[in-house]
Write a protein that holds these residues in place. Structure first.
Motif, PDB file in Angstrom:
ATOM      1  N   PHE A  50       0.858  -1.174   0.000  1.00  0.00           N
ATOM      2  CA  PHE A  50       0.000   0.000   0.000  1.00  0.00           C
ATOM      3  C   PHE A  50       0.904   1.236   0.000  1.00  0.00           C
ATOM      4  N   ASN A  51       0.959   1.930   1.098  1.00  0.00           N
ATOM      5  CA  ASN A  51       1.809   3.116   1.170  1.00  0.00           C
ATOM      6  C   ASN A  51       3.267   2.716   1.397  1.00  0.00           C
ATOM      7  N   ARG A  52       4.166   3.543   0.880  1.00  0.00           N
ATOM      8  CA  ARG A  52       5.589   3.235   1.016  1.00  0.00           C
ATOM      9  C   ARG A  52       6.377   4.530   1.193  1.00  0.00           C
ATOM     10  N   VAL A  96       8.314  -9.523  13.592  1.00  0.00           N
ATOM     11  CA  VAL A  96       9.329 -10.366  12.960  1.00  0.00           C
ATOM     12  C   VAL A  96      10.649  -9.643  13.167  1.00  0.00           C
ATOM     13  N   ILE A  97      11.568 -10.307  13.845  1.00  0.00           N
ATOM     14  CA  ILE A  97      12.829  -9.679  14.232  1.00  0.00           C
ATOM     15  C   ILE A  97      13.977 -10.522  13.710  1.00  0.00           C
ATOM     16  N   SER A  98      14.980  -9.888  13.145  1.00  0.00           N
ATOM     17  CA  SER A  98      16.122 -10.610  12.591  1.00  0.00           C
ATOM     18  C   SER A  98      16.960 -11.205  13.713  1.00  0.00           C
ATOM     19  N   ALA A  99      17.880 -12.067  13.331  1.00  0.00           N
ATOM     20  CA  ALA A  99      18.720 -12.731  14.327  1.00  0.00           C
ATOM     21  C   ALA A  99      19.545 -11.741  15.129  1.00  0.00           C
ATOM     22  N   ASN A 100      19.863 -10.609  14.526  1.00  0.00           N
ATOM     23  CA  ASN A 100      20.631  -9.611  15.269  1.00  0.00           C
ATOM     24  C   ASN A 100      19.790  -8.387  15.626  1.00  0.00           C
ATOM     25  N   LYS A 101      18.476  -8.659  15.877  1.00  0.00           N
ATOM     26  CA  LYS A 101      17.604  -7.724  16.600  1.00  0.00           C
ATOM     27  C   LYS A 101      17.110  -6.533  15.795  1.00  0.00           C
ATOM     28  N   LYS A 102      17.070  -6.620  14.467  1.00  0.00           N
ATOM     29  CA  LYS A 102      16.442  -5.572  13.678  1.00  0.00           C
ATOM     30  C   LYS A 102      14.972  -5.932  13.463  1.00  0.00           C
ATOM     31  N   VAL A 103      14.074  -4.970  13.681  1.00  0.00           N
ATOM     32  CA  VAL A 103      12.648  -5.213  13.446  1.00  0.00           C
ATOM     33  C   VAL A 103      12.394  -5.206  11.947  1.00  0.00           C
ATOM     34  N   LEU A 104      11.863  -6.340  11.428  1.00  0.00           N
ATOM     35  CA  LEU A 104      11.569  -6.466  10.000  1.00  0.00           C
ATOM     36  C   LEU A 104      10.092  -6.276   9.702  1.00  0.00           C
ATOM     37  N   GLN A 105       9.238  -6.574  10.690  1.00  0.00           N
ATOM     38  CA  GLN A 105       7.796  -6.449  10.462  1.00  0.00           C
ATOM     39  C   GLN A 105       7.080  -6.298  11.799  1.00  0.00           C
ATOM     40  N   VAL A 106       5.966  -5.574  11.769  1.00  0.00           N
ATOM     41  CA  VAL A 106       5.119  -5.428  12.947  1.00  0.00           C
ATOM     42  C   VAL A 106       3.697  -5.184  12.462  1.00  0.00           C
ATOM     43  N   ARG A 107       2.744  -5.499  13.327  1.00  0.00           N
ATOM     44  CA  ARG A 107       1.337  -5.202  13.049  1.00  0.00           C
ATOM     45  C   ARG A 107       0.846  -4.179  14.059  1.00  0.00           C
ATOM     46  N   ALA A 108       0.323  -3.058  13.542  1.00  0.00           N
ATOM     47  CA  ALA A 108      -0.257  -2.015  14.382  1.00  0.00           C
ATOM     48  C   ALA A 108      -1.764  -2.033  14.180  1.00  0.00           C
ATOM     49  N   SER A 109      -2.508  -2.300  15.237  1.00  0.00           N
ATOM     50  CA  SER A 109      -3.963  -2.422  15.127  1.00  0.00           C
ATOM     51  C   SER A 109      -4.637  -1.429  16.068  1.00  0.00           C
ATOM     52  N   GLY A 110      -5.820  -1.010  15.665  1.00  0.00           N
ATOM     53  CA  GLY A 110      -6.560  -0.041  16.464  1.00  0.00           C
ATOM     54  C   GLY A 110      -6.621   1.290  15.747  1.00  0.00           C
ATOM     55  N   ASP A 111      -6.287   2.355  16.455  1.00  0.00           N
ATOM     56  CA  ASP A 111      -6.396   3.707  15.901  1.00  0.00           C
ATOM     57  C   ASP A 111      -5.088   4.139  15.247  1.00  0.00           C
ATOM     58  N   LEU A 112      -5.203   4.988  14.259  1.00  0.00           N
ATOM     59  CA  LEU A 112      -4.036   5.622  13.665  1.00  0.00           C
ATOM     60  C   LEU A 112      -3.501   6.680  14.619  1.00  0.00           C
ATOM     61  N   GLN A 113      -2.253   6.538  15.004  1.00  0.00           N
ATOM     62  CA  GLN A 113      -1.595   7.557  15.818  1.00  0.00           C
ATOM     63  C   GLN A 113      -1.091   8.638  14.870  1.00  0.00           C
ATOM     64  N   GLN A 114      -1.730   9.781  14.883  1.00  0.00           N
ATOM     65  CA  GLN A 114      -1.402  10.795  13.886  1.00  0.00           C
ATOM     66  C   GLN A 114       0.036  11.277  13.979  1.00  0.00           C
ATOM     67  N   GLY A 115       0.630  11.169  15.157  1.00  0.00           N
ATOM     68  CA  GLY A 115       2.031  11.540  15.292  1.00  0.00           C
ATOM     69  C   GLY A 115       2.986  10.570  14.633  1.00  0.00           C
ATOM     70  N   LEU A 116       2.497   9.366  14.263  1.00  0.00           N
ATOM     71  CA  LEU A 116       3.346   8.374  13.594  1.00  0.00           C
ATOM     72  C   LEU A 116       3.112   8.342  12.092  1.00  0.00           C
ATOM     73  N   GLY A 117       2.276   9.211  11.582  1.00  0.00           N
ATOM     74  CA  GLY A 117       2.042   9.214  10.140  1.00  0.00           C
ATOM     75  C   GLY A 117       1.214   8.027   9.700  1.00  0.00           C
ATOM     76  N   THR A 118       1.710   7.290   8.712  1.00  0.00           N
ATOM     77  CA  THR A 118       0.931   6.207   8.089  1.00  0.00           C
ATOM     78  C   THR A 118       1.175   4.844   8.722  1.00  0.00           C
ATOM     79  N   ILE A 119       1.777   4.780   9.882  1.00  0.00           N
ATOM     80  CA  ILE A 119       2.090   3.481  10.479  1.00  0.00           C
ATOM     81  C   ILE A 119       0.836   2.896  11.117  1.00  0.00           C
TER      82      ILE A 119
END
Length: 291
Positions: free
Chosen positions: A60-62, A255-278
């Protein structure tokens, strides 16, 4: 791939077993499928280069950043909107000393010692005939944590809005936005975290209305080093103090890589306007510079 060989041994103890038995032992269940391969990002200095909102495999958005890993500079930023199938904006950043030029009306100034952004000047179109010129200043503690943001409208010498931030370690746990008197609250964000440790990730300033896209591409203090569980933002009428709205967003399915980088997350509920499109399922990609 090695074949998995299952050997079944039937022990006859205290009973008679023969070829003529009509009753047979059912075969064991098949072995579980192997776990997915662990994604390893080189253990190095990594910078976020894209945030993608996903629906299955569809993007979707990128939001993408082009980085120079030698100078650690963000060179450009693009935002693609799937609803219009267009690139809504494309900024090329020009560096002149400690200044970063964004466009004809916007620029940032960084601290020459630690590189944190200390000023951001932009404009806001209120009506077709009126444009506000806004200067944001950012203050940090000795540990590099953003502790306060001040917004000055139209060359005012007195802040029109004040934001204060509190932390546990590197994790911002509370954001409070006030009118310029520092007493009448407009909004407050409380943020809770899990104990899972990660490499520094997204900025989670709930009041980042002015720069939530730029925010993830430039240094505005320390980034959280634990996975966020929940953001709860309460909106108030600054004149009466009454709560008039609330946004609650939960984060899971990491989803977190072996050396602790976040590769994926699910945000559910309301859009936090301070976070933009996340919101929804978000994928994150990085570019890394070897140590």
């Amino acid at each position: 791939m090695k074949k998995i060989i299952v050997i079944v041994i039937v022990l006859c103890v205290g009973i008679s077993c023969s070829k003529g038995d009509s009753t047979s032992t059912p075969p064991p269940p098949p072995p579980p499928p192997p776990p997915p391969p662990v994604v390893t990002i080189p253990d190095s200095t990594c910078q976020l280069i894209s945030i993608q909102q996903m629906n299955g495999t569809a993007i979707f958005n990128r939001l993408t950043f082009q980085r120079n890993t030698t100078t650690n500079q963000t060179l450009s930023m693009q935002y693609f909107d799937s609803a219009t199938n267009t690139i809504d904006y494309n900024y090329n950043f020009n560096y002149k000393g400690d200044s970063i030029l964004i466009d004809a009306n916007s620029w940032m100034l960084k601290d020459p010692v630690n590189g944190n952004i200390i000023k951001y000047k932009t404009t806001d179109s209120v009506t077709n005939t009126h444009i506000d010129n806004i200067l944001y200043t950012y203050k940090y503690d000795v540990g590099g944590r953003l502790t306060q943001k001040l917004a000055f409208y139209n060359q005012s010498n007195i802040a029109d809005y004040i934001s204060n931030y509190t932390y546990t370690g590197n994790n911002v746990t509370n954001c409070q936005l006030f009118m310029g008197d520092g007493k009448r609250m407009i909004m407050q964000t409380n943020i809770s975290y899990d104990t899972v440790t990660i490499k520094p990730w997204l900025y989670l300033y709930g009041d980042a209305f002015e720069n939530n896209d730029l925010l993830q591409g430039f240094p505005f203090g320390v980034r959280p080093t634990n996975t966020v569980l929940k953001m709860d933002t309460q909106i108030y009428d600054p004149n009466t103090g009454a709560k008039i709205n609330e946004w609650i967003t939960n984060f899971d399915a990491y989803v977190i890589s072996a050396n602790k980088k976040v590769l994926q997350v699910r945000a559910s509920g309301d859009l936090q306007q301070g976070l933009g499109t996340i919101i929804g399922t978000m994928n994150f990609n990085y570019i890394c510079k070897s140590n």
